[in-house]
Design an enzyme around this catalytic site. Sequence first.
Site, PDB file in Angstrom:
ATOM      1  N   GLU A  90     -10.591   4.160 -20.358  1.00 18.33           N
ATOM      2  CA  GLU A  90     -10.182   3.275 -19.228  1.00 18.33           C
ATOM      3  C   GLU A  90      -9.541   2.137 -19.546  1.00 18.33           C
ATOM      4  OE1 GLU A  90     -10.878   3.826 -16.067  1.00 18.33           O
ATOM      5  OE2 GLU A  90     -11.246   5.823 -16.303  1.00 18.33           O
ATOM      6  N   CYS A 105      -4.756  11.678   7.086  1.00 22.22           N
ATOM      7  CA  CYS A 105      -4.273  10.388   6.531  1.00 22.22           C
ATOM      8  C   CYS A 105      -3.494   9.639   7.783  1.00 22.22           C
ATOM      9  CB  CYS A 105      -3.360  10.921   5.522  1.00 22.22           C
ATOM     10  SG  CYS A 105      -2.305   9.440   4.595  1.00 22.22           S
TER      11      CYS A 105
HETATM   12  S1  SF4 Z   1      -0.569  11.811  -0.646  1.00 19.61           S
HETATM   13 FE1  SF4 Z   1      -1.060   9.636  -0.082  1.00 19.61          FE
HETATM   14  S2  SF4 Z   1       0.006   9.273   1.834  1.00 19.61           S
HETATM   15 FE2  SF4 Z   1       0.103  11.475   1.541  1.00 19.61          FE
HETATM   16  S3  SF4 Z   1      -1.634  12.430   2.771  1.00 19.61           S
HETATM   17 FE3  SF4 Z   1      -2.195  12.115   0.886  1.00 19.61          FE
HETATM   18  S4  SF4 Z   1      -3.258  10.287   0.838  1.00 19.61           S
HETATM   19 FE4  SF4 Z   1      -1.875  10.247   2.691  1.00 19.61          FE
END
Ligand code: SF4
Length: 340
Positions: free
Chosen positions: A40, A211
Site C-alpha cells: 500500500e 453511472c
Molecule cells: S468507467 Fe468510470 S465513468 Fe465509466 S461508467 Fe464506470 S464509473 Fe462511470
Amino acid sequence: METVEHQGFAARLLEWFDRAGRHDLPWQHPRTPYRVWIAEVMLQQTQVRTVIPYYERFMGRFPDLPELAAAALDEVLSAWSGLGYYSRARNLHRAAIRCMEVHGGELPTEAVALAALPGIGRSTAAAILAQAHGQRLAILDGNVRRVLSRWQAVDGSPLEAAVQRRLWALSEAVLPESRLADYTQAIMDLGATVCVRRVPACARCPLAADCQALAEGAVERYPAAKPRRVRPLKRTRMLLARDALGRLLLEQRQASGIWGGLWSLPERDPEAALAAGGAPGRVLRHEFTHYSLDIELWAVPPAAVAEVEGRWLVPVEALTLGLPQPVRRIVEALQRGEEP
Ligand code: SF4
C-alpha cells in the site's frame, strides 16, 4: 450517513473482480498485514507494474516487520532507491520501530492506532485492515475518489473538506457485508484499469448502468480538476568530482529535509571549484510536488572537494545506495560511459 440507491454496487464490483480483477499480485499471496502494508505504501504514488519488482526485492531483504525495524535506515533507503518519494521509506522504517516498541512487534489491528503510525493515515490503514483482516472499513485513495466522483457525479474539488466528507460517506455507504479484502482490491483495480483518468473504458465497467457522469456524457468533468498552482523554481549546484580510477564522490545528506539520508553529489558554492579549475556543465530540471529544482552540474577535479567527507565509488557501487532520482540518472549515465 450518505443515502444512495446503490443497487448492488458492491455485488456488481465483486462479480467483475472475480471475472476480470487482478488475482496474482504478490501481496495477495499471502495477504498478511505486513505484506499489504508495504504494498500500500509503495502504491501511494506509483503504479502496480512499476511497484512489483521493487516489492519483491524489498520483501526478499526485509521479509517481516522485525527485520525491517532492525535494519539500518541506509539499507532501507537503498532498497527503496528508484521508487522516489523517500519520505515513504523513512516513515516505513520509523513505523516498524514504533511497532516493535509499543505494539509488540505487530501492526496494530485497530484502525485509529494503525492510522497514527508514520506515513499511514486513514485510507491506508483501512486498506491494510480490510485486505489483511477483512475488517469492514472504507478506503478513499485517488482511484476510489475518481470512481465514486464519476459514479455519483460529485461536483467540487476533492480538496474541499465538504467534498471529502461526501466521498468518505459514499465509500462507507457502498461497502459490502462480506468479502472485504476482495472488495477493496476490486474498487482499487476498477479505478486503476477501467475508470482511468483519461478515456475510461465505460463499455466494460460494471457501474455503467447507473453511472451519473456517463449518463451526463461528461466523465471527464469528474473529479473536478485541482486548481493549478504555479510551481516556484529553486536552484542548486552539484559538484561532480571524479578521480583517476573513475570513482565519483558522494556524501550522505542530513537525515531530515529534502532527500534526507540519501547519498548525493556535494552541493557547494562553486567558488573553490572555479579556483581549482572546475567548469559549469548542464542544468538538469527536477520536478517536486511543490516546486521545480534546477541543478547546475559542475565537473570539478578532486582537489576542489578535498574537504568533503564522503565516499569515492565507481558508478556500479554508487547505484547500490539510496540516491535522489536526478543523481541516480547522472550516475546511470556515467555507468553507460556517457557524460551526464
Ligand atoms: S468507467 Fe468510470 S465513468 Fe465509466 S461508467 Fe464506470 S464509473 Fe462511470
